[in-house]
Design a protein around this motif. Structure first.
Motif, PDB file in Angstrom:
ATOM      1  N   ASN A 105       5.265  26.024   5.670  1.00 48.42           N
ATOM      2  CA  ASN A 105       3.934  26.621   5.842  1.00 48.42           C
ATOM      3  C   ASN A 105       2.994  25.574   6.432  1.00 48.42           C
ATOM      4  OD1 ASN A 105       3.313  24.925   3.689  1.00 48.42           O
ATOM      5  ND2 ASN A 105       3.309  26.567   2.178  1.00 48.42           N
ATOM      6  N   GLU A 106       1.784  25.997   6.726  1.00 46.02           N
ATOM      7  CA  GLU A 106       0.818  25.097   7.354  1.00 46.02           C
ATOM      8  C   GLU A 106       0.423  23.952   6.431  1.00 46.02           C
ATOM      9  OE1 GLU A 106      -1.872  27.581  10.349  1.00 46.02           O
ATOM     10  OE2 GLU A 106      -1.619  28.641   8.443  1.00 46.02           O
ATOM     11  N   GLU A 107       0.460  24.207   5.147  1.00 47.76           N
ATOM     12  CA  GLU A 107       0.148  23.162   4.169  1.00 47.76           C
ATOM     13  C   GLU A 107       1.197  22.053   4.223  1.00 47.76           C
ATOM     14  OE1 GLU A 107       0.300  23.527  -0.389  1.00 47.76           O
ATOM     15  OE2 GLU A 107      -1.619  24.411   0.164  1.00 47.76           O
ATOM     16  N   ASN A 108       2.487  22.440   4.407  1.00 44.24           N
ATOM     17  CA  ASN A 108       3.559  21.454   4.577  1.00 44.24           C
ATOM     18  C   ASN A 108       3.274  20.560   5.788  1.00 44.24           C
ATOM     19  OD1 ASN A 108       6.663  23.219   3.634  1.00 44.24           O
ATOM     20  ND2 ASN A 108       5.007  22.391   2.395  1.00 44.24           N
ATOM     21  N   VAL A 109       2.861  21.189   6.878  1.00 47.38           N
ATOM     22  CA  VAL A 109       2.576  20.456   8.112  1.00 47.38           C
ATOM     23  C   VAL A 109       1.501  19.408   7.861  1.00 47.38           C
ATOM     24  CG1 VAL A 109       1.659  20.616  10.457  1.00 47.38           C
ATOM     25  CG2 VAL A 109       3.213  22.383   9.608  1.00 47.38           C
ATOM     26  N   LYS A 110       0.399  19.833   7.246  1.00 45.82           N
ATOM     27  CA  LYS A 110      -0.719  18.917   6.997  1.00 45.82           C
ATOM     28  C   LYS A 110      -0.312  17.781   6.064  1.00 45.82           C
ATOM     29  CE  LYS A 110      -5.626  18.866   5.762  1.00 45.82           C
ATOM     30  NZ  LYS A 110      -5.539  17.583   5.052  1.00 45.82           N
ATOM     31  N   ALA A 111       0.425  18.116   4.991  1.00 41.33           N
ATOM     32  CA  ALA A 111       0.855  17.089   4.039  1.00 41.33           C
ATOM     33  C   ALA A 111       1.764  16.071   4.713  1.00 41.33           C
ATOM     34  CB  ALA A 111       1.566  17.740   2.855  1.00 41.33           C
ATOM     35  N   PHE A 112       2.680  16.541   5.536  1.00 41.77           N
ATOM     36  CA  PHE A 112       3.608  15.632   6.211  1.00 41.77           C
ATOM     37  C   PHE A 112       2.865  14.717   7.180  1.00 41.77           C
ATOM     38  CE2 PHE A 112       6.616  14.309   9.457  1.00 41.77           C
ATOM     39  CZ  PHE A 112       7.702  13.894   8.693  1.00 41.77           C
ATOM     40  N   GLU A 113       1.978  15.301   7.975  1.00 42.26           N
ATOM     41  CA  GLU A 113       1.247  14.497   8.962  1.00 42.26           C
ATOM     42  C   GLU A 113       0.300  13.506   8.281  1.00 42.26           C
ATOM     43  OE1 GLU A 113      -0.618  17.176  11.705  1.00 42.26           O
ATOM     44  OE2 GLU A 113       1.289  17.723  12.678  1.00 42.26           O
ATOM     45  N   ASP A 114      -0.343  13.936   7.195  1.00 39.76           N
ATOM     46  CA  ASP A 114      -1.277  13.060   6.485  1.00 39.76           C
ATOM     47  C   ASP A 114      -0.559  11.884   5.828  1.00 39.76           C
ATOM     48  OD1 ASP A 114      -3.381  14.650   7.226  1.00 39.76           O
ATOM     49  OD2 ASP A 114      -3.655  15.606   5.270  1.00 39.76           O
ATOM     50  N   LEU A 115       0.600  12.156   5.229  1.00 42.38           N
ATOM     51  CA  LEU A 115       1.307  11.123   4.478  1.00 42.38           C
ATOM     52  C   LEU A 115       2.131  10.184   5.356  1.00 42.38           C
ATOM     53  CD1 LEU A 115       2.478  13.209   1.384  1.00 42.38           C
ATOM     54  CD2 LEU A 115       0.782  11.368   1.394  1.00 42.38           C
ATOM     55  N   THR A 116       2.741  10.724   6.412  1.00 44.39           N
ATOM     56  CA  THR A 116       3.626   9.896   7.241  1.00 44.39           C
ATOM     57  C   THR A 116       2.977   9.420   8.538  1.00 44.39           C
ATOM     58  OG1 THR A 116       4.566  11.734   8.520  1.00 44.39           O
ATOM     59  CG2 THR A 116       5.589  11.241   6.385  1.00 44.39           C
ATOM     60  N   LYS A 117       1.874  10.048   8.914  1.00 45.78           N
ATOM     61  CA  LYS A 117       1.199   9.751  10.188  1.00 45.78           C
ATOM     62  C   LYS A 117       2.147   9.966  11.367  1.00 45.78           C
ATOM     63  CE  LYS A 117      -2.164   8.383   7.580  1.00 45.78           C
ATOM     64  NZ  LYS A 117      -3.234   9.352   7.256  1.00 45.78           N
ATOM     65  N   MET A 118       3.050  10.923  11.223  1.00 44.99           N
ATOM     66  CA  MET A 118       4.028  11.201  12.266  1.00 44.99           C
ATOM     67  C   MET A 118       4.069  12.694  12.585  1.00 44.99           C
ATOM     68  SD  MET A 118       7.200   8.816  11.042  1.00 44.99           S
ATOM     69  CE  MET A 118       8.071   9.065  12.598  1.00 44.99           C
ATOM     70  N   GLU A 119       4.581  13.011  13.766  1.00 43.28           N
ATOM     71  CA  GLU A 119       4.819  14.389  14.163  1.00 43.28           C
ATOM     72  C   GLU A 119       6.252  14.496  14.664  1.00 43.28           C
ATOM     73  OE1 GLU A 119       2.138  16.063  16.956  1.00 43.28           O
ATOM     74  OE2 GLU A 119       0.325  15.510  15.840  1.00 43.28           O
ATOM     75  N   PRO A 120       6.834  15.698  14.615  1.00 39.29           N
ATOM     76  CA  PRO A 120       8.192  15.841  15.129  1.00 39.29           C
ATOM     77  C   PRO A 120       8.229  15.697  16.646  1.00 39.29           C
ATOM     78  CG  PRO A 120       7.270  17.994  14.664  1.00 39.29           C
ATOM     79  CD  PRO A 120       6.286  16.986  14.138  1.00 39.29           C
ATOM     80  N   GLU A 121       9.372  15.212  17.143  1.00 40.75           N
ATOM     81  CA  GLU A 121       9.577  15.169  18.588  1.00 40.75           C
ATOM     82  C   GLU A 121       9.519  16.591  19.146  1.00 40.75           C
ATOM     83  OE1 GLU A 121      10.557  12.772  22.030  1.00 40.75           O
ATOM     84  OE2 GLU A 121      10.053  12.212  19.990  1.00 40.75           O
ATOM     85  N   PHE A 122      10.204  17.490  18.457  1.00 41.37           N
ATOM     86  CA  PHE A 122      10.110  18.912  18.749  1.00 41.37           C
ATOM     87  C   PHE A 122      10.594  19.684  17.533  1.00 41.37           C
ATOM     88  CE2 PHE A 122      14.252  17.608  20.494  1.00 41.37           C
ATOM     89  CZ  PHE A 122      15.121  18.552  19.968  1.00 41.37           C
ATOM     90  N   VAL A 123      10.445  21.008  17.576  1.00 45.88           N
ATOM     91  CA  VAL A 123      10.829  21.871  16.463  1.00 45.88           C
ATOM     92  C   VAL A 123      11.829  22.901  16.974  1.00 45.88           C
ATOM     93  CG1 VAL A 123      10.021  23.505  14.703  1.00 45.88           C
ATOM     94  CG2 VAL A 123       8.555  21.582  15.392  1.00 45.88           C
ATOM     95  N   LEU A 124      13.027  22.881  16.406  1.00 44.80           N
ATOM     96  CA  LEU A 124      14.055  23.851  16.778  1.00 44.80           C
ATOM     97  C   LEU A 124      13.870  25.094  15.914  1.00 44.80           C
ATOM     98  CD1 LEU A 124      16.671  24.514  18.353  1.00 44.80           C
ATOM     99  CD2 LEU A 124      17.944  23.525  16.432  1.00 44.80           C
ATOM    100  N   TYR A 125      13.624  26.222  16.565  1.00 40.56           N
ATOM    101  CA  TYR A 125      13.392  27.477  15.854  1.00 40.56           C
ATOM    102  C   TYR A 125      14.585  28.405  16.070  1.00 40.56           C
ATOM    103  CZ  TYR A 125      11.340  32.122  14.916  1.00 40.56           C
ATOM    104  OH  TYR A 125      11.105  33.400  14.462  1.00 40.56           O
ATOM    105  N   LEU A 126      15.309  28.678  14.982  1.00 39.51           N
ATOM    106  CA  LEU A 126      16.450  29.586  15.033  1.00 39.51           C
ATOM    107  C   LEU A 126      15.937  31.002  14.777  1.00 39.51           C
ATOM    108  CD1 LEU A 126      19.163  27.526  13.117  1.00 39.51           C
ATOM    109  CD2 LEU A 126      18.614  27.542  15.554  1.00 39.51           C
ATOM    110  N   ASP A 127      15.791  31.768  15.827  1.00 39.26           N
ATOM    111  CA  ASP A 127      15.222  33.111  15.765  1.00 39.26           C
ATOM    112  C   ASP A 127      16.347  34.120  15.551  1.00 39.26           C
ATOM    113  OD1 ASP A 127      13.415  35.180  15.939  1.00 39.26           O
ATOM    114  OD2 ASP A 127      13.400  35.228  18.124  1.00 39.26           O
ATOM    115  N   CYS A 128      16.368  34.738  14.371  1.00 33.29           N
ATOM    116  CA  CYS A 128      17.475  35.625  14.005  1.00 33.29           C
ATOM    117  C   CYS A 128      16.936  36.937  13.424  1.00 33.29           C
ATOM    118  CB  CYS A 128      18.366  34.928  12.975  1.00 33.29           C
ATOM    119  SG  CYS A 128      19.917  35.777  12.612  1.00 33.29           S
ATOM    120  N   PRO A 129      17.508  38.092  13.818  1.00 31.99           N
ATOM    121  CA  PRO A 129      17.060  39.372  13.273  1.00 31.99           C
ATOM    122  C   PRO A 129      17.236  39.433  11.754  1.00 31.99           C
ATOM    123  CG  PRO A 129      18.458  39.717  15.191  1.00 31.99           C
ATOM    124  CD  PRO A 129      18.584  38.268  14.816  1.00 31.99           C
TER     125      PRO A 129
END
Length: 216
Positions: A105-129
């Motif tokens: 969730n968006e809260e995970n994103v904020k917590a990760f960025e705040d604590l690690t000061k890092m962002e992912p190189e990219f995000v692999l999204y597995l789109d499945c029905p």
């Protein structure tokens, strides 16, 4: 490797660390594909779901809290998840991390960025029905107590409400790499190999990244 406590001394090292998030609905094949990616492209694979289940197995107070939340099909608090993820990364001699099932969730994103000061190189999204994910979960027989139809449908609902906004967030930053995860394991991995081989050069026009909401 302590991403939070190294401070300025570790800033040069931090810049060299490559992180790829892998997200998708429950049953989209994240674990299966991550094992292949790690083997072929030299990543250290960390499954947030497995990290949480290991904490449950430890019998700790935190584990008991996590178990109750997961039984209800809800998301574990971000500070708990990120703390456990950081602990898992500490001491691992790797500069390439493949993080499976995060952020949720968006809260995970904020917590990760705040604590690690890092962002992912990219995000692999597995789109499945959804019907395909449900079929896979009900047939995999791994003995997980959250693989029952009631909890599965709660997890689908949580994914739609909580995780899709994070996909849109990373989409706006040009970081989403989407693949059709409804195909066979081998076909999905062929698409993934193209993405990891090209890395940052794999740019897809935003119009082709539009996320389709799951219909529950």
């Amino acid at each position: 490797m302590d991403l939070h406590k190294e401070g300025d001394r570790g800033s040069a090292k931090q810049k060299k660390v490559k992180i790829v998030f892998v997200i998708g609905g429950p049953g989209s094949g994240k674990g299966t594909q991550c094992k292949r990616i790690a083997q072929q492209f030299g990543y250290t694979h960390l499954s947030v779901g497995e990290i949480l289940r290991q904490e449950i197995s430890s019998g700790s107070e935190t584990g008991s809290m996590i178990q109750k939340i997961m039984k209800e099909g809800k998301l574990v608090p971000s500070d708990v998840t990120v703390r456990l993820l950081q602990q898992a990364m500490q001491g691992i001699n790797s500069d390439k991390f493949l993080i499976d099932g995060f952020p949720r969730n968006e809260e995970n994103v904020k917590a990760f960025e705040d604590l690690t000061k890092m962002e992912p190189e990219f995000v692999l999204y597995l789109d499945c029905p959804q019907d395909e994910m449900e079929k896979r979960l009900l047939s995999r027989n791994e003995g997980r107590e959250d693989d029952n139809i009631e909890t599965i449908r709660k997890r689908f609902k949580v994914f739609m409400e909580s995780t899709l906004p994070t996909i849109e967030y990373y989409e706006s930053k040009g970081k989403i790499r989407k693949v059709d995860a409804g195909k066979s394991v081998d076909e999905v991995f062929e698409s993934i190999k193209v993405i990891f081989s090209q890395g940052k050069d794999n740019k897809v026009p935003p119009s082709r990244h539009k996320c389709k909401c799951l219909i529950l």
